[in-house]
Design a protein around this motif. Structure first.
Motif, PDB file in Angstrom:
ATOM      1  N   LEU A  75       0.815  -1.209   0.000  1.00  0.00           N
ATOM      2  CA  LEU A  75       0.000   0.000   0.000  1.00  0.00           C
ATOM      3  C   LEU A  75       0.852   1.264   0.000  1.00  0.00           C
ATOM      4  O   LEU A  75       0.561   2.213  -0.730  1.00  0.00           O
ATOM      5  N   THR A  76       1.904   1.287   0.808  1.00  0.00           N
ATOM      6  CA  THR A  76       2.742   2.491   0.848  1.00  0.00           C
ATOM      7  C   THR A  76       3.473   2.703  -0.476  1.00  0.00           C
ATOM      8  O   THR A  76       3.593   3.834  -0.945  1.00  0.00           O
ATOM      9  N   LEU A  77       3.940   1.614  -1.093  1.00  0.00           N
ATOM     10  CA  LEU A  77       4.601   1.766  -2.389  1.00  0.00           C
ATOM     11  C   LEU A  77       3.622   2.230  -3.466  1.00  0.00           C
ATOM     12  O   LEU A  77       3.968   3.056  -4.321  1.00  0.00           O
ATOM     13  N   SER A  78       2.401   1.724  -3.429  1.00  0.00           N
ATOM     14  CA  SER A  78       1.424   2.150  -4.429  1.00  0.00           C
ATOM     15  C   SER A  78       0.999   3.602  -4.210  1.00  0.00           C
ATOM     16  O   SER A  78       0.829   4.352  -5.169  1.00  0.00           O
ATOM     17  N   ILE A  79       0.843   4.021  -2.957  1.00  0.00           N
ATOM     18  CA  ILE A  79       0.502   5.416  -2.681  1.00  0.00           C
ATOM     19  C   ILE A  79       1.630   6.336  -3.151  1.00  0.00           C
ATOM     20  O   ILE A  79       1.394   7.383  -3.763  1.00  0.00           O
ATOM     21  N   THR A  80       2.870   5.939  -2.892  1.00  0.00           N
ATOM     22  CA  THR A  80       4.009   6.740  -3.328  1.00  0.00           C
ATOM     23  C   THR A  80       4.080   6.816  -4.844  1.00  0.00           C
ATOM     24  O   THR A  80       4.332   7.889  -5.407  1.00  0.00           O
ATOM     25  N   THR A  81       3.838   5.714  -5.519  1.00  0.00           N
ATOM     26  CA  THR A  81       3.888   5.696  -6.975  1.00  0.00           C
ATOM     27  C   THR A  81       2.793   6.573  -7.564  1.00  0.00           C
ATOM     28  O   THR A  81       3.038   7.340  -8.505  1.00  0.00           O
ATOM     29  N   ILE A  82       1.600   6.483  -7.008  1.00  0.00           N
ATOM     30  CA  ILE A  82       0.496   7.306  -7.506  1.00  0.00           C
ATOM     31  C   ILE A  82       0.772   8.788  -7.252  1.00  0.00           C
ATOM     32  O   ILE A  82       0.517   9.631  -8.108  1.00  0.00           O
ATOM     33  N   ALA A  83       1.317   9.106  -6.094  1.00  0.00           N
ATOM     34  CA  ALA A  83       1.590  10.506  -5.759  1.00  0.00           C
ATOM     35  C   ALA A  83       2.686  11.085  -6.648  1.00  0.00           C
ATOM     36  O   ALA A  83       2.605  12.228  -7.079  1.00  0.00           O
TER      37      ALA A  83
END
Length: 114
Positions: free
Chosen positions: A62-70
């Motif tokens: 989840l943290t990697l996906s949030i960072t990638t989206i941001a």
């Protein structure tokens, strides 16, 4: 992205509960109550340990996906643009050499009795 952040918070709370439920010596939930031990100490410890690892892996994903989206600009909202406008309006400070000289008055000695 807001959904992912809320999901991340829920998973973090669940992980905290999983960790708090576990016994530091590996006993887990099954250490209390001798009569109704359905799963046994070992089985409960395994479930809690596997659940902890699954929740930890989910937090990483989840943290990697949030960072990638941001970083990719997936959520370019009006709030972000307003903040950027305010930052662009702030004047840049002048270099140190061209600023007004600092006051050269010496500091007064402390005359209070202690």
């Amino acid at each position: 992205m807001l959904f992912l952040i809320i999901l991340l918070i829920i998973v973090c709370i669940a992980l905290a509960l999983f960790v708090l439920i576990q016994n530091p010596k590996g006993g887990g939930l099954a250490t209390g109550g001798s009569g109704s031990n359905m799963f046994g100490v070992q089985r409960t410890g395994d479930v809690l340990e596997k659940g902890t690892w699954v929740l930890l892996a989910l937090i990483v994903v989840l943290t990697l996906s949030i960072t990638t989206i941001a970083k990719s600009g997936g959520s370019s909202s009006a709030v972000d643009s307003k903040i950027q406008e305010q930052l662009d309006k702030i004047p840049t400070p002048s270099p140190i050499g061209t600023s007004a000289p600092a006051a050269t008055t010496p500091a007064k000695a402390d005359t209070t009795k202690k």
